[in-house]
Design an enzyme around this catalytic site. Sequence first.
Site, PDB file in Angstrom:
ATOM      1  N   ASP A  40       0.863  -1.175   0.000  1.00 38.80           N
ATOM      2  CA  ASP A  40       0.000   0.000   0.000  1.00 38.80           C
ATOM      3  C   ASP A  40       0.909   1.236   0.000  1.00 38.80           C
ATOM      4  O   ASP A  40       2.118   1.130   0.277  1.00 38.80           O
ATOM      5  CB  ASP A  40      -0.870  -0.063   1.262  1.00 38.80           C
ATOM      6  CG  ASP A  40      -1.644   1.203   1.478  1.00 38.80           C
ATOM      7  OD1 ASP A  40      -2.274   1.685   0.521  1.00 38.80           O
ATOM      8  OD2 ASP A  40      -1.613   1.731   2.615  1.00 38.80           O
ATOM      9  N   ASP A  71      -0.236   5.092   1.007  1.00 35.93           N
ATOM     10  CA  ASP A  71      -0.468   6.107   2.057  1.00 35.93           C
ATOM     11  C   ASP A  71      -0.593   5.486   3.441  1.00 35.93           C
ATOM     12  O   ASP A  71      -1.330   4.502   3.633  1.00 35.93           O
ATOM     13  CB  ASP A  71      -1.734   6.913   1.730  1.00 35.93           C
ATOM     14  CG  ASP A  71      -1.523   7.773   0.498  1.00 35.93           C
ATOM     15  OD1 ASP A  71      -0.710   8.700   0.564  1.00 35.93           O
ATOM     16  OD2 ASP A  71      -2.152   7.475  -0.535  1.00 35.93           O
TER      17      ASP A  71
END
Length: 238
Positions: free
Chosen positions: A63, A65
């Site tokens: 991922d 953020d």
Amino acid sequence: MMMPSTKLLKLKSTTSNATKNIPSTTTTTTTATITTTATTTTTTTTSTTNASQYYKNKTLILDLDETLVHSVRLGSEASINTKVNASVIRKNIEVQCDKQNLIYEVYKRPHVDFFLKTISQWYKVVIYTASMAEYADPVIDWLDQDNLISQRFFRQSCVLKNGNFLKDLTLAEQDLCKVCLVDNSPIAFDLYKENGIALPTWISNPNDESLLDLLPFLDALRFAADVRSILRLQHKLK
Ligand SMILES: [Mg+2]
């Protein structure tokens, strides 16, 4: 590295026993030693091939953020309230969105550069974010100046369910034995719970070591025939 070194130890032991069984005449000993050396070479090659069946053919999806970076849009309420220690590496990144030019201040999670460099030697590395490509693409460009990341997937590749963006890991790797997702939002791996590795959310802590802490686990996981057999255990332990 556990697996290859164990096999090498076994090899050394076999070679030593073979040499002990050699008759004591000088001529025979020489011949037998040559034969043993040839056998050892052949077996070592086979051993490396077996290890490589597992090694370097797995995909690690990350991922973006709050896993690798944290961003705030300059001028937003969040940017006014966010005070990040000066030691955290940052960059202002211009994002074009809806014909507007927006500036995001992007902070790197501590140790992210070392983390990417290390895992890219073990896995095919993919970034899969629920953010829009207009924002995420330039951020990944900044993160990946050494071209360590093989693929990028953005919001349009997510599956929207009950207002959450879920990640379809099979876009990066069809074989679920060989793929895992590191994400600060466990909901992101709801479609493939057994392939998920949850990481604490990072916003601004300059002393965060979560990425470093994950390295020994990822180093071992790359040798698993099926990553789910290991990741299943961590879910049971919780
Ligand atoms: Mg996230």
